[in-house]
Design a protein around this motif. Structure first.
Motif, PDB file in Angstrom:
ATOM      1  N   THR A  46       0.787  -1.200   0.125  1.00 38.66           N
ATOM      2  CA  THR A  46      -0.086   0.156  -0.056  1.00 38.66           C
ATOM      3  C   THR A  46       0.818   1.245   0.040  1.00 38.66           C
ATOM      4  O   THR A  46       0.436   2.364  -0.752  1.00 38.66           O
ATOM      5  N   LEU A  47       1.872   1.195   0.686  1.00 37.54           N
ATOM      6  CA  LEU A  47       2.908   2.347   0.724  1.00 37.54           C
ATOM      7  C   LEU A  47       3.353   2.640  -0.820  1.00 37.54           C
ATOM      8  O   LEU A  47       3.311   3.636  -1.107  1.00 37.54           O
ATOM      9  N   HIS A  48       3.676   1.691  -1.427  1.00 33.97           N
ATOM     10  CA  HIS A  48       4.055   1.853  -2.728  1.00 33.97           C
ATOM     11  C   HIS A  48       3.071   2.409  -3.645  1.00 33.97           C
ATOM     12  O   HIS A  48       2.967   2.976  -4.633  1.00 33.97           O
ATOM     13  N   ARG A  49       1.631   1.628  -3.525  1.00 35.36           N
ATOM     14  CA  ARG A  49       0.695   2.050  -4.191  1.00 35.36           C
ATOM     15  C   ARG A  49       0.341   3.092  -4.396  1.00 35.36           C
ATOM     16  O   ARG A  49      -0.245   3.846  -5.432  1.00 35.36           O
ATOM     17  N   ASN A  50       0.481   3.987  -2.932  1.00 31.62           N
ATOM     18  CA  ASN A  50      -0.048   5.397  -3.150  1.00 31.62           C
ATOM     19  C   ASN A  50       0.673   6.191  -4.183  1.00 31.62           C
ATOM     20  O   ASN A  50       0.186   7.052  -4.572  1.00 31.62           O
ATOM     21  N   ALA A  55       1.703   8.216 -10.245  1.00 28.97           N
ATOM     22  CA  ALA A  55       2.439   8.087 -11.408  1.00 28.97           C
ATOM     23  C   ALA A  55       1.630   7.638 -12.722  1.00 28.97           C
ATOM     24  O   ALA A  55       2.062   7.808 -13.576  1.00 28.97           O
ATOM     25  N   ASN A  56       0.448   6.877 -12.555  1.00 28.80           N
ATOM     26  CA  ASN A  56      -0.162   6.231 -13.586  1.00 28.80           C
ATOM     27  C   ASN A  56      -1.184   7.411 -14.113  1.00 28.80           C
ATOM     28  O   ASN A  56      -1.670   7.102 -15.149  1.00 28.80           O
ATOM     29  N   LEU A  57      -1.147   8.667 -13.656  1.00 27.97           N
ATOM     30  CA  LEU A  57      -1.849   9.659 -14.252  1.00 27.97           C
ATOM     31  C   LEU A  57      -0.760  10.853 -14.985  1.00 27.97           C
ATOM     32  O   LEU A  57       0.209  11.112 -14.321  1.00 27.97           O
ATOM     33  N   ALA A  58      -1.005  10.954 -16.226  1.00 28.86           N
ATOM     34  CA  ALA A  58      -0.302  11.748 -16.941  1.00 28.86           C
ATOM     35  C   ALA A  58      -1.122  13.078 -17.174  1.00 28.86           C
ATOM     36  O   ALA A  58      -2.290  13.117 -16.914  1.00 28.86           O
ATOM     37  N   ALA A 296      -4.393  -2.137   1.150  1.00 24.94           N
ATOM     38  CA  ALA A 296      -5.605  -1.357   0.755  1.00 24.94           C
ATOM     39  C   ALA A 296      -5.514  -0.395  -0.298  1.00 24.94           C
ATOM     40  O   ALA A 296      -4.401  -0.209  -0.931  1.00 24.94           O
ATOM     41  N   VAL A 297      -6.787  -0.095  -0.913  1.00 34.50           N
ATOM     42  CA  VAL A 297      -6.652   0.790  -2.024  1.00 34.50           C
ATOM     43  C   VAL A 297      -6.035   2.243  -1.964  1.00 34.50           C
ATOM     44  O   VAL A 297      -6.109   2.443  -0.767  1.00 34.50           O
ATOM     45  N   SER A 298      -5.564   2.916  -2.823  1.00 32.97           N
ATOM     46  CA  SER A 298      -5.174   4.360  -2.455  1.00 32.97           C
ATOM     47  C   SER A 298      -6.073   5.265  -2.717  1.00 32.97           C
ATOM     48  O   SER A 298      -7.339   5.126  -3.221  1.00 32.97           O
ATOM     49  N   PRO A 397       0.474  -1.987  -9.429  1.00 26.85           N
ATOM     50  CA  PRO A 397      -0.733  -2.298  -8.910  1.00 26.85           C
ATOM     51  C   PRO A 397      -2.074  -1.712  -9.112  1.00 26.85           C
ATOM     52  O   PRO A 397      -3.106  -2.281  -9.375  1.00 26.85           O
ATOM     53  N   ALA A 398      -2.026  -0.191  -9.426  1.00 22.39           N
ATOM     54  CA  ALA A 398      -3.082   0.481  -9.194  1.00 22.39           C
ATOM     55  C   ALA A 398      -3.598   0.536 -10.570  1.00 22.39           C
ATOM     56  O   ALA A 398      -4.776   0.879 -10.806  1.00 22.39           O
TER      57      ALA A 398
END
Length: 408
Positions: A46-50, A55-58, A296-298, A397-398
């Motif tokens: 979850t720490l990295h998922r946040n 990062a997945n949004l441009a 958990a989800v971000s 993961p996101a």
């Protein structure tokens, strides 16, 4: 190796990014303490998922737009804040720097943004109010002793705190395994960490000069009369945490508190609606910075659905994974009223006290301002999902979550 490295010296003016401040803090703090600030629960998924969620949004900029005059100000509970930022509640800050709670509050006041004091702070709430000023919020963990809650709420009201923040995701402590590996048992450091503490004489001298580890200033009433150390305070707090907390308790808290009330730890539209329905004035989407339920989800992933559920006027804050000004812009584009920042200020205060905390907020402010100019959207109030593009080739993961479904 390309030879690049982050600045980790002692000149705050040379800290260009939050990551620079993080490296400065890492150099100044003993290993066990940096791990406490920096780490997450279990496998830290979850720490990295946040971070991956951002990062997945441009961003899709507009060009040939006059951006000579830019505005970062937003409305928060009917009052303007200089930028869409709120300093998040963080406990045990006195380990990082002398009277760090006051330092963070002063930095927030100078930046024109609210500061949230943790119930587990090392400075009494009254002293923070008198020494820092600004817009002050108070965070509350739910404990078994209701008389203590009544007294704490009354103290916050008397000290003119604007808002109360109920943290709801610490029914039990998260499995912060990397943090726990620094100890043999209880709070007894391993030999390796004891030697590492000796390698940080400035930190050790500061702690020794003030008589040892700072105690929890606002929790003394929960500890037994013979409690003499912060370890005693921590044991008392742990024993008093109440896992039975539920929506009826929120209604009771609402009856006690006349100011603004926010619920922190919300990650679903259903819970967001329930929070507002039980008297909250706003919600804070949070997975506790990846320090509680791993997997958990971000908050960013669920933000669009919660904004849709609560409507355009609801106050929705978000924390977790924010490290850049562009992250704040992305959160605003998806519907956040403002963003809470916790670790960023801690890196700053550990690197340079109040000046370091101010530097962290200034870095974020500069990055937000620059992002608005380059995005071709000079007023942050007009930023919306039209400026966003989800990366199709993301492998994080996101990507399995419908982050922008129904939004773009």
């Amino acid at each position: 190796m390309n030879g690049r490295r982050h600045y980790a010296g002692g000149d705050l003016a040379r800290a260009l990014t939050i990551e620079d401040l993080r490296h400065m803090a890492r150099r100044r703090l003993p290993r066990f303490l940096f791990e406490y600030v920096d780490g997450g629960a279990e496998d830290e998924v979850t720490l990295h998922r946040n971070r991956h969620a951002f990062a997945n949004l441009a961003l899709v900029p507009s060009t040939l737009v006059d951006v000579s005059n830019r505005s970062l100000a937003v409305d928060l509970f009917g009052r303007s804040v200089a930028a869409p930022l709120v300093v998040a509640p963080t406990g045990f800050n006195g380990l990082l720097s002398e009277r760090a709670d006051v330092a963070l509050a002063r930095a927030a006041a100078r930046a024109g943004v609210p500061f949230t004091l943790s119930m587990a702070s090392n400075v009494p709430l009254e002293e923070v109010a008198s020494e820092a000023g600004g817009r002050l919020w108070m965070q509350l963990y739910w404990v078994r002793d209701r008389d203590f809650i009544r007294r704490l709420v009354a103290r916050a009201q008397a000290a003119s705190f604007e808002a109360l923040v109920l943290t709801t995701d610490v029914q039990v402590s998260g499995g912060r395994e990397w943090d726990r590996r620094n100890y043999r048992a209880g709070m007894a450091l391993t030999l390796r960490n004891r030697l590492d503490v000796l390698a940080h004489p400035r930190w050790l001298w500061r702690i020794a000069r003030h008589g040892g580890l700072p105690r929890f200033a606002n929790l003394r009433e929960l500890a037994p009369p013979d409690a003499a150390t912060v370890v005693d305070d921590m044991v008392a707090l742990g024993r008093n945490m109440d896992p039975s907390v539920n929506w009826e308790h929120l209604k009771w808290l609402r009856s006690l508190w006349p100011g603004r009330l926010l619920v922190k730890g919300v990650l679903s539209a259903a819970d967001a609606r329930s929070a507002i329905g039980h008297g909250a004035d706003g919600v804070i989407l949070s997975n506790h910075g990846g320090r509680q339920l791993d997997g958990a989800v971000s908050p960013l992933e669920v933000l669009p659905a919660i904004r849709d559920a609560l409507g355009p006027e609801a106050v929705i804050l978000l924390d977790g994974g924010v490290r850049r000004g562009v992250d704040v812009v992305k959160a605003r584009a998806l519907g956040a009223t403002a963003v809470m920042t916790g670790r960023n200020g801690l890196y700053g205060v550990a690197a340079g006290g109040e000046s370091g905390a101010a530097r962290a907020l200034e870095i974020l402010r500069q990055e937000i301002d620059r992002a608005l100019a380059l995005l071709g959207t000079p007023d942050i109030e007009t930023v919306d999902a039209r400026v966003l593009h989800r990366r199709a080739n993301s492998q994080s993961p996101a990507t399995t979550s419908p982050l922008l479904e129904g939004v773009i």
